[in-house]
Design a protein around this motif. Structure first.
Motif, PDB file in Angstrom:
ATOM      1  N   GLN A  44       0.861  -1.190   0.000  1.00 37.08           N
ATOM      2  CA  GLN A  44       0.000   0.000   0.000  1.00 37.08           C
ATOM      3  C   GLN A  44       0.899   1.243   0.000  1.00 37.08           C
ATOM      4  O   GLN A  44       1.833   1.331   0.804  1.00 37.08           O
ATOM      5  CB  GLN A  44      -0.898   0.021   1.244  1.00 37.08           C
ATOM      6  N   GLU A  58       3.755   0.118   2.582  1.00 39.34           N
ATOM      7  CA  GLU A  58       3.681  -0.834   3.696  1.00 39.34           C
ATOM      8  C   GLU A  58       3.388  -2.211   3.116  1.00 39.34           C
ATOM      9  O   GLU A  58       2.492  -2.360   2.272  1.00 39.34           O
ATOM     10  CB  GLU A  58       2.581  -0.453   4.699  1.00 39.34           C
ATOM     11  N   ALA A  59       4.163  -3.196   3.545  1.00 36.37           N
ATOM     12  CA  ALA A  59       3.947  -4.581   3.118  1.00 36.37           C
ATOM     13  C   ALA A  59       2.858  -5.194   3.988  1.00 36.37           C
ATOM     14  O   ALA A  59       2.922  -5.120   5.217  1.00 36.37           O
ATOM     15  CB  ALA A  59       5.248  -5.368   3.270  1.00 36.37           C
ATOM     16  N   LEU A  60       1.844  -5.767   3.352  1.00 34.78           N
ATOM     17  CA  LEU A  60       0.726  -6.373   4.089  1.00 34.78           C
ATOM     18  C   LEU A  60       0.503  -7.798   3.596  1.00 34.78           C
ATOM     19  O   LEU A  60       0.339  -8.034   2.398  1.00 34.78           O
ATOM     20  CB  LEU A  60      -0.535  -5.518   3.934  1.00 34.78           C
ATOM     21  N   SER A 119       5.709  -8.813  14.477  1.00 34.78           N
ATOM     22  CA  SER A 119       4.912  -9.299  15.612  1.00 34.78           C
ATOM     23  C   SER A 119       5.769  -9.347  16.886  1.00 34.78           C
ATOM     24  O   SER A 119       6.982  -9.546  16.816  1.00 34.78           O
ATOM     25  CB  SER A 119       4.395 -10.694  15.260  1.00 34.78           C
ATOM     26  N   GLN A 122       8.095 -12.232  17.031  1.00 37.00           N
ATOM     27  CA  GLN A 122       9.348 -12.108  16.266  1.00 37.00           C
ATOM     28  C   GLN A 122      10.401 -11.347  17.054  1.00 37.00           C
ATOM     29  O   GLN A 122      11.586 -11.660  16.975  1.00 37.00           O
ATOM     30  CB  GLN A 122       9.097 -11.390  14.942  1.00 37.00           C
ATOM     31  N   ASP A 179       3.141   1.651  15.696  1.00 29.50           N
ATOM     32  CA  ASP A 179       1.921   1.501  14.900  1.00 29.50           C
ATOM     33  C   ASP A 179       0.679   1.683  15.782  1.00 29.50           C
ATOM     34  O   ASP A 179       0.748   1.507  16.997  1.00 29.50           O
ATOM     35  CB  ASP A 179       1.930   0.078  14.317  1.00 29.50           C
ATOM     36  N   GLY A 237      -5.505   5.463   7.441  1.00 25.25           N
ATOM     37  CA  GLY A 237      -6.946   5.503   7.184  1.00 25.25           C
ATOM     38  C   GLY A 237      -7.418   6.800   6.546  1.00 25.25           C
ATOM     39  O   GLY A 237      -8.524   7.263   6.811  1.00 25.25           O
TER      40      GLY A 237
HETATM   41  P1  C2E Z   1      -1.990  -2.449  10.301  1.00 26.45           P
HETATM   42  O1  C2E Z   1      -0.531  -2.704  10.436  1.00 26.45           O
HETATM   43  O2  C2E Z   1      -2.580  -1.357  11.120  1.00 26.45           O
HETATM   44  O3  C2E Z   1      -2.242  -2.232   8.741  1.00 26.45           O
HETATM   45  C1  C2E Z   1      -3.153  -1.297   8.214  1.00 26.45           C
HETATM   46  C2  C2E Z   1      -4.464  -1.957   7.883  1.00 26.45           C
HETATM   47  O4  C2E Z   1      -5.389  -0.940   7.501  1.00 26.45           O
HETATM   48  C3  C2E Z   1      -4.367  -2.906   6.694  1.00 26.45           C
HETATM   49  O5  C2E Z   1      -5.300  -3.951   6.932  1.00 26.45           O
HETATM   50  C4  C2E Z   1      -4.835  -2.026   5.548  1.00 26.45           C
HETATM   51  O6  C2E Z   1      -5.350  -2.759   4.456  1.00 26.45           O
HETATM   52  C5  C2E Z   1      -5.906  -1.223   6.227  1.00 26.45           C
HETATM   53  N1  C2E Z   1      -6.152   0.062   5.571  1.00 26.45           N
HETATM   54  C6  C2E Z   1      -5.306   0.802   4.827  1.00 26.45           C
HETATM   55  N2  C2E Z   1      -5.867   1.963   4.440  1.00 26.45           N
HETATM   56  C7  C2E Z   1      -7.119   1.979   4.954  1.00 26.45           C
HETATM   57  C8  C2E Z   1      -8.205   2.912   4.896  1.00 26.45           C
HETATM   58  O7  C2E Z   1      -8.135   3.987   4.278  1.00 26.45           O
HETATM   59  N3  C2E Z   1      -9.334   2.569   5.561  1.00 26.45           N
HETATM   60  C9  C2E Z   1      -9.454   1.400   6.234  1.00 26.45           C
HETATM   61  N4  C2E Z   1     -10.608   1.147   6.847  1.00 26.45           N
HETATM   62  N5  C2E Z   1      -8.452   0.492   6.325  1.00 26.45           N
HETATM   63  C10 C2E Z   1      -7.289   0.777   5.682  1.00 26.45           C
HETATM   64  P2  C2E Z   1      -4.932  -5.475   6.655  1.00 26.45           P
HETATM   65  O8  C2E Z   1      -4.084  -5.585   5.433  1.00 26.45           O
HETATM   66  O9  C2E Z   1      -6.206  -6.229   6.724  1.00 26.45           O
HETATM   67  O10 C2E Z   1      -4.012  -5.859   7.879  1.00 26.45           O
HETATM   68  C11 C2E Z   1      -4.555  -5.894   9.159  1.00 26.45           C
HETATM   69  C12 C2E Z   1      -3.484  -6.035  10.205  1.00 26.45           C
HETATM   70  O11 C2E Z   1      -2.828  -7.309  10.095  1.00 26.45           O
HETATM   71  C13 C2E Z   1      -2.373  -5.011  10.088  1.00 26.45           C
HETATM   72  O12 C2E Z   1      -2.807  -3.797  10.657  1.00 26.45           O
HETATM   73  C14 C2E Z   1      -1.279  -5.685  10.903  1.00 26.45           C
HETATM   74  O13 C2E Z   1      -1.497  -5.502  12.267  1.00 26.45           O
HETATM   75  C15 C2E Z   1      -1.500  -7.141  10.548  1.00 26.45           C
HETATM   76  N6  C2E Z   1      -0.552  -7.538   9.494  1.00 26.45           N
HETATM   77  C16 C2E Z   1      -0.665  -7.438   8.147  1.00 26.45           C
HETATM   78  N7  C2E Z   1       0.437  -7.922   7.522  1.00 26.45           N
HETATM   79  C17 C2E Z   1       1.280  -8.343   8.514  1.00 26.45           C
HETATM   80  C18 C2E Z   1       2.585  -8.953   8.527  1.00 26.45           C
HETATM   81  O14 C2E Z   1       3.247  -9.196   7.506  1.00 26.45           O
HETATM   82  N8  C2E Z   1       3.100  -9.262   9.763  1.00 26.45           N
HETATM   83  C19 C2E Z   1       2.438  -8.996  10.924  1.00 26.45           C
HETATM   84  N9  C2E Z   1       3.017  -9.332  12.091  1.00 26.45           N
HETATM   85  N10 C2E Z   1       1.227  -8.413  10.946  1.00 26.45           N
HETATM   86  C20 C2E Z   1       0.648  -8.081   9.758  1.00 26.45           C
END
Ligand code: C2E
Ligand code: CA
Ligand code: CA
Ligand code: CA
Length: 279
Positions: A44, A58-60, A119, A122, A179, A237
């Motif tokens: 993103q 940001e890598a998701l 995490s 980790q 975060d 957000g």
């Molecule tokens: P986070 O680190 O707070 O990541 C941001 C989340 O907000 C992401 O959800 C993203 O898709 C979402 N987001 C971005 N822009 C907006 C927006 O404008 N509005 C809304 N409503 N949401 C937005 P995602 O991808 O579902 O990830 C959820 C959580 O999962 C992440 O929250 C993070 O805590 C965890 N996560 C994701 N990838 C990883 C990873 O590789 N490792 C670890 N440990 N945790 C991860």
């Protein structure tokens, strides 16, 4: 079989059983997800609020399973933390994202920052710092281009270990951000003790910032605090032009959200944000 609406209690207990089944199923599938190549990384954009230039991503993590479909990351990461898979999965994310960032940086010919979620599990793995160091060397990425995102959960679980690891990361010149800031019990003293580089304002403060004066003031206060402590701020957000304008007025450094761009696979990110800048 009776219709659900005729048997409310039965319906609820069935749902609970279904939830338990789902969890059990998830646990058994998570174990194989990495080996079966069901995991991928989406990216993103993170933009500079003032000129909307994409400065990084940001890598998701994403999991697509043939039986379960797309599984919510919060859900399966929680499970992977319990089963211990998170170390291996986290390493996959680090490797993928670092490799990708190096490619994009070379193509852009300017710094490109990659943010990766880490995490608490980790952080307590003694191999983490060395693994990160090796990956940065292996893919020849400047450590200053890597930003690790931790939540305060990291600091609460084992603050002594966290302090050591965060200091070692800083010695590598890797950046660290806090975060979801403002959502938990973060003590302000954490901000100095752990010497973060960046604060990410949780999206809950941005969502209603146009209608809710309190959220607006809190967002302002967080930005002012970050300024005082010499930290960069990212607003999460940012979903509307109103959100964007508000952050612009407040001189927030960076923004992330659907208004600037949703998380997408690497090739889409490449086409949308990198390809056009090819020299
Ligand atoms: P986070 O680190 O707070 O990541 C941001 C989340 O907000 C992401 O959800 C993203 O898709 C979402 N987001 C971005 N822009 C907006 C927006 O404008 N509005 C809304 N409503 N949401 C937005 P995602 O991808 O579902 O990830 C959820 C959580 O999962 C992440 O929250 C993070 O805590 C965890 N996560 C994701 N990838 C990883 C990873 O590789 N490792 C670890 N440990 N945790 C991860
Ligand atoms: Ca994050
Ligand atoms: Ca966040
Ligand atoms: Ca989160």
């Amino acid at each position: 079989v009776a219709k659900e609406q005729d048997q409310p209690f039965c319906f609820f207990s069935q749902q609970t059983q279904a939830e338990l089944d789902k969890r059990y199923q998830l646990e058994s599938y998570v174990v194989d997800a990495l080996r079966n190549e069901e995991l991928s990384v989406h990216y993103q954009p993170v933009v500079s609020v003032q000129n909307q230039q994409v400065i990084g991503a940001e890598a998701l993590l994403r999991w697509n399973n043939a039986q379960l479909g797309e599984v919510d990351p919060e859900q399966f990461i929680g499970i992977a933390e319990k089963t211990g898979q998170i170390n291996e999965i986290g390493n996959f994310v680090l490797r993928s994202a670092i490799q990708q960032a190096k490619q994009w940086q070379d193509r852009l010919g300017r710094p490109f920052r990659i943010a990766i979620n880490i995490s608490p599990i980790q952080i307590s793995d003694p191999r983490l710092v060395q693994q990160i160091d090796q990956l940065l060397r292996c893919y020849d990425l400047d450590p200053r281009s890597l930003e690790l995102e931790v939540t305060e959960g990291v600091l609460l679980q084992d603050s002594y270990q966290a302090e050591i690891v965060l200091r070692q990361l800083r010695d590598l010149h890797v950046r660290v951000s806090l975060d979801d800031f403002g959502t938990g019990y973060s003590s302000l003293s954490y901000l100095q003790k752990y010497a973060f580089d960046t604060l990410k304002i949780d999206r809950s403060f941005i969502t209603d910032s146009h209608s809710n004066a309190q959220d607006r003031e809190l967002a302002r206060a967080i930005i002012a605090l970050a300024r005082k402590l010499n930290l960069k701020v990212i607003a999460e957000g940012v979903e509307t032009e109103q959100h964007h304008r508000f952050m612009q007025q407040e001189n927030c450094d960076y923004g992330q959200g659907y208004w600037y761009g949703v998380p997408v696979p690497a090739d889409t990110f490449d086409a949308d944000y990198i390809g056009l800048s090819r020299t």
